[in-house]
Motif scaffolding. Structure first.
Motif, PDB file in Angstrom:
ATOM      1  N   UNK A 138       0.803  -1.229   0.000  1.00  0.00           N
ATOM      2  CA  UNK A 138       0.000   0.000   0.000  1.00  0.00           C
ATOM      3  C   UNK A 138       0.835   1.278   0.000  1.00  0.00           C
ATOM      4  N   UNK A 139       1.688   1.458   1.010  1.00  0.00           N
ATOM      5  CA  UNK A 139       2.374   2.754   1.117  1.00  0.00           C
ATOM      6  C   UNK A 139       3.388   2.990   0.000  1.00  0.00           C
ATOM      7  N   UNK A 140       4.198   1.995  -0.384  1.00  0.00           N
ATOM      8  CA  UNK A 140       5.037   2.207  -1.565  1.00  0.00           C
ATOM      9  C   UNK A 140       4.212   2.495  -2.825  1.00  0.00           C
ATOM     10  N   UNK A 141       3.068   1.831  -2.978  1.00  0.00           N
ATOM     11  CA  UNK A 141       2.219   2.109  -4.130  1.00  0.00           C
ATOM     12  C   UNK A 141       1.759   3.559  -4.146  1.00  0.00           C
ATOM     13  N   UNK A 142       1.315   4.041  -2.993  1.00  0.00           N
ATOM     14  CA  UNK A 142       0.773   5.405  -2.926  1.00  0.00           C
ATOM     15  C   UNK A 142       1.890   6.444  -2.981  1.00  0.00           C
ATOM     16  N   UNK A 143       2.799   6.408  -2.015  1.00  0.00           N
ATOM     17  CA  UNK A 143       3.801   7.465  -1.921  1.00  0.00           C
ATOM     18  C   UNK A 143       4.920   7.288  -2.951  1.00  0.00           C
ATOM     19  N   UNK A 144       5.216   6.023  -3.296  1.00  0.00           N
ATOM     20  CA  UNK A 144       6.214   5.785  -4.327  1.00  0.00           C
ATOM     21  C   UNK A 144       5.760   6.248  -5.695  1.00  0.00           C
ATOM     22  N   UNK A 145       4.468   6.050  -5.992  1.00  0.00           N
ATOM     23  CA  UNK A 145       3.952   6.492  -7.296  1.00  0.00           C
ATOM     24  C   UNK A 145       4.061   8.007  -7.434  1.00  0.00           C
ATOM     25  N   UNK A 146       3.753   8.728  -6.346  1.00  0.00           N
ATOM     26  CA  UNK A 146       3.873  10.193  -6.373  1.00  0.00           C
ATOM     27  C   UNK A 146       5.346  10.604  -6.475  1.00  0.00           C
ATOM     28  N   UNK A 147       6.208   9.963  -5.673  1.00  0.00           N
ATOM     29  CA  UNK A 147       7.638  10.306  -5.694  1.00  0.00           C
ATOM     30  C   UNK A 147       8.259  10.045  -7.057  1.00  0.00           C
ATOM     31  N   UNK A 148       7.883   8.938  -7.693  1.00  0.00           N
ATOM     32  CA  UNK A 148       8.422   8.626  -9.019  1.00  0.00           C
ATOM     33  C   UNK A 148       7.977   9.656 -10.038  1.00  0.00           C
ATOM     34  N   UNK A 149       6.720  10.093  -9.951  1.00  0.00           N
ATOM     35  CA  UNK A 149       6.234  11.121 -10.873  1.00  0.00           C
ATOM     36  C   UNK A 149       7.004  12.433 -10.665  1.00  0.00           C
ATOM     37  N   UNK A 150       7.223  12.807  -9.409  1.00  0.00           N
ATOM     38  CA  UNK A 150       7.976  14.035  -9.124  1.00  0.00           C
ATOM     39  C   UNK A 150       9.412  13.946  -9.628  1.00  0.00           C
ATOM     40  N   UNK A 151       9.981  12.723  -9.554  1.00  0.00           N
ATOM     41  CA  UNK A 151      11.364  12.516  -9.998  1.00  0.00           C
ATOM     42  C   UNK A 151      11.441  12.224 -11.498  1.00  0.00           C
ATOM     43  N   UNK A 152      10.291  12.210 -12.160  1.00  0.00           N
ATOM     44  CA  UNK A 152      10.204  11.945 -13.597  1.00  0.00           C
ATOM     45  C   UNK A 152      10.762  10.568 -13.955  1.00  0.00           C
ATOM     46  N   UNK A 153      10.367   9.591 -13.147  1.00  0.00           N
ATOM     47  CA  UNK A 153      10.769   8.200 -13.366  1.00  0.00           C
ATOM     48  C   UNK A 153       9.523   7.378 -13.667  1.00  0.00           C
ATOM     49  N   UNK A 154       9.497   6.575 -14.734  1.00  0.00           N
ATOM     50  CA  UNK A 154       8.337   5.726 -15.021  1.00  0.00           C
ATOM     51  C   UNK A 154       8.151   4.685 -13.920  1.00  0.00           C
ATOM     52  N   UNK A 155       6.894   4.450 -13.534  1.00  0.00           N
ATOM     53  CA  UNK A 155       6.643   3.486 -12.468  1.00  0.00           C
ATOM     54  C   UNK A 155       5.463   2.582 -12.820  1.00  0.00           C
ATOM     55  N   UNK A 204      -8.219   4.908   0.550  1.00  0.00           N
ATOM     56  CA  UNK A 204      -8.873   4.910  -0.769  1.00  0.00           C
ATOM     57  C   UNK A 204      -8.709   6.267  -1.454  1.00  0.00           C
ATOM     58  N   UNK A 205      -8.846   7.333  -0.696  1.00  0.00           N
ATOM     59  CA  UNK A 205      -8.662   8.672  -1.270  1.00  0.00           C
ATOM     60  C   UNK A 205      -7.233   8.854  -1.773  1.00  0.00           C
ATOM     61  N   UNK A 206      -6.271   8.344  -1.016  1.00  0.00           N
ATOM     62  CA  UNK A 206      -4.867   8.451  -1.433  1.00  0.00           C
ATOM     63  C   UNK A 206      -4.604   7.607  -2.680  1.00  0.00           C
ATOM     64  N   UNK A 207      -5.190   6.407  -2.728  1.00  0.00           N
ATOM     65  CA  UNK A 207      -5.072   5.585  -3.937  1.00  0.00           C
ATOM     66  C   UNK A 207      -5.613   6.353  -5.148  1.00  0.00           C
ATOM     67  N   UNK A 208      -6.791   6.969  -4.972  1.00  0.00           N
ATOM     68  CA  UNK A 208      -7.438   7.680  -6.075  1.00  0.00           C
ATOM     69  C   UNK A 208      -6.530   8.789  -6.612  1.00  0.00           C
ATOM     70  N   UNK A 209      -5.820   9.464  -5.698  1.00  0.00           N
ATOM     71  CA  UNK A 209      -4.897  10.517  -6.131  1.00  0.00           C
ATOM     72  C   UNK A 209      -3.627   9.941  -6.755  1.00  0.00           C
ATOM     73  N   UNK A 241     -11.937  -0.447  -9.864  1.00  0.00           N
ATOM     74  CA  UNK A 241     -12.704   0.223 -10.915  1.00  0.00           C
ATOM     75  C   UNK A 241     -14.086   0.627 -10.386  1.00  0.00           C
ATOM     76  N   UNK A 242     -14.730  -0.279  -9.646  1.00  0.00           N
ATOM     77  CA  UNK A 242     -16.061   0.025  -9.102  1.00  0.00           C
ATOM     78  C   UNK A 242     -16.015   1.189  -8.113  1.00  0.00           C
ATOM     79  N   UNK A 243     -14.926   1.292  -7.329  1.00  0.00           N
ATOM     80  CA  UNK A 243     -14.782   2.381  -6.360  1.00  0.00           C
ATOM     81  C   UNK A 243     -14.212   3.643  -6.997  1.00  0.00           C
ATOM     82  N   UNK A 244     -14.004   3.590  -8.297  1.00  0.00           N
ATOM     83  CA  UNK A 244     -13.472   4.738  -9.061  1.00  0.00           C
ATOM     84  C   UNK A 244     -12.160   5.251  -8.482  1.00  0.00           C
ATOM     85  N   UNK A 245     -11.273   4.304  -8.203  1.00  0.00           N
ATOM     86  CA  UNK A 245      -9.958   4.658  -7.668  1.00  0.00           C
ATOM     87  C   UNK A 245      -8.914   4.821  -8.764  1.00  0.00           C
ATOM     88  N   UNK A 246      -9.283   4.518 -10.001  1.00  0.00           N
ATOM     89  CA  UNK A 246      -8.331   4.614 -11.104  1.00  0.00           C
ATOM     90  C   UNK A 246      -8.710   5.776 -12.012  1.00  0.00           C
TER      91      UNK A 246
END
Length: 379
Positions: free
Chosen positions: A97-114, A136-141, A161-166
């Motif tokens: 969970x936490x690497x997925x959420x915070x890592x995805x944001x960090x990779x985007x900020x660092x301009x690294x594909x994830x 769930x809100x953090x996943x959605x972001x 998909x049903x929870x509109x998190x993507x």
């Protein structure tokens, strides 16, 4: 080589190094063998040395897996951003969970594909709590940033998909489990022995149904004193649902279960078992069950996402109701009542199913294809 004429650089990021070593061993072996540079970023544990022996570079990461303090999570995001800027990987794979959420944001900020790999939805979709709503809100972001989001089973993909998190549902991909090494977990004939042995293997968490397993064992031992109920896996892990060693020792003292501690290599324990049990509340695709089926062991598991992907009810194992110790006890007793030949046939069908659907070689091929698509490098 990639465009900069250096080996392909891949980061694997998780909330435990143990999970990287245990579940992505075949992937790492393949990538290192093909000349890629692998960096594992996770909290330091005893598997750092094993990963380094395999050729990985390991970086210690602060992750408060149990906590909900925003300051701790911002520290995780900041550390990951700093590591990505320094390592400059070609691709990052995030797990849990936490690497997925915070890592995805960090990779985007660092301009690294994830790539975000949802290895199981855990408490976010099991519990109805404030923390789950926030997650769930953090996943959605955060999930607007990865190039792809991988799911291990169709139920988890549908839940997101049903929870509109993507934000980009078209980026969802089904991995169908992380696979099992069919040669390493070779078929082993079911033993003939006097004491029927059940075993539950995994991190000892309430969400894995350990409490129900103990309650079922307590009920069955009264009628079948010769039956053995074993637990194998770490206690007190960094998870909100963790079970302590003191709780396990109390069950041992009561004479209900045998605690086997931890093991890097679980094959001897699976080989010794008559049946492998996992009464989990929800899974991605459980590695324990794939390994058990690969070795020809019948299974008792819950009828929940992940478990039912591996177990065909009454064919390769038996499915019970989740959070229901009586239902679990009924299925365990049913397994004991079967003839040795019927249980053996059930295990043999499990081996055939896993070989057809969960061969690790196909999963590794999927990683190589994705790396090629994102970087242009053929490994």
């Amino acid at each position: 080589m990639n465009a900069s004429n250096r080996p392909l650089s891949v980061c694997l990021v998780c909330n435990t190094a143990w999970a990287i070593y245990t579940y992505r061993h075949g992937l790492i072996r393949t990538l290192v063998g093909k000349g890629a540079t692998i960096t594992v970023i996770a909290p330091r544990d005893r598997t750092f040395a094993l990963l380094e022996e395999m050729g990985c570079h390991c970086i210690d990461l602060f992750v408060a897996s149990k906590g909900t303090n925003p300051r701790d999570d911002l520290r995780t995001l900041s550390e990951l951003y700093r590591h990505y800027r320094k390592v400059a990987p070609d691709v990052v794979f995030h797990y849990t969970i936490k690497p997925n959420i915070y890592g995805s944001v960090a990779a985007w900020l660092a301009r690294v594909p994830s790539i975000a790999v949802t290895t199981g939805l855990g408490y976010v979709f099991i519990q109805k709590s404030h923390a789950a709503v926030v997650a769930k809100a953090l996943y959605r972001f955060a999930f607007r940033f990865p190039r792809e989001v991988w799911f291990l089973n169709r139920d988890d993909e549908a839940a997101f998909i049903d929870a509109r998190l993507l934000a980009h549902p078209e980026r969802a991909r089904l991995l169908n489990g992380e696979g099992v090494d069919l040669d390493h977990f070779a078929f082993t004939p079911l033993p003939r022995k006097q004491n029927f042995t059940f075993i539950l293997i995994g991190r000892l968490l309430w969400d894995k149904g350990v409490g129900e397993y103990v309650d079922a064992a307590r009920a069955l031992r009264a009628r079948h004193p010769q039956a053995r109920f074993q637990l194998l896996g770490p206690t007190g892990v960094d998870n909100p649902s963790a079970i302590t060693l003191e709780e396990v020792r109390a069950w041992e003292h009561e004479g209900i279960v045998e605690y086997l501690g931890e093991a890097h290599d679980v094959r001897a324990h699976i080989a010794n078992a008559d049946c492998v049990v996992l009464p989990s509340y929800r899974e991605g695709v459980p590695r324990t069950l794939m390994e058990a089926s690969s070795m020809g062991r019948p299974i008792v598991a819950t009828d929940v996402p992940g478990c039912r992907d591996v177990v065909d009810d009454c064919e390769t194992g038996l499915l019970c109701e989740a959070r229901n110790a009586a239902s679990l006890a009924e299925k365990l007793e049913q397994m004991m009542a079967m003839s040795h030949d019927d249980r053996s046939a059930m295990g043999e069908r499990g081996r055939v199913k896993v070989a057809a659907e969960f061969d690790e070689a196909a999963v590794v091929a999927r990683y190589l294809k994705t790396l090629n698509e994102l970087t242009g490098v053929s490994l």
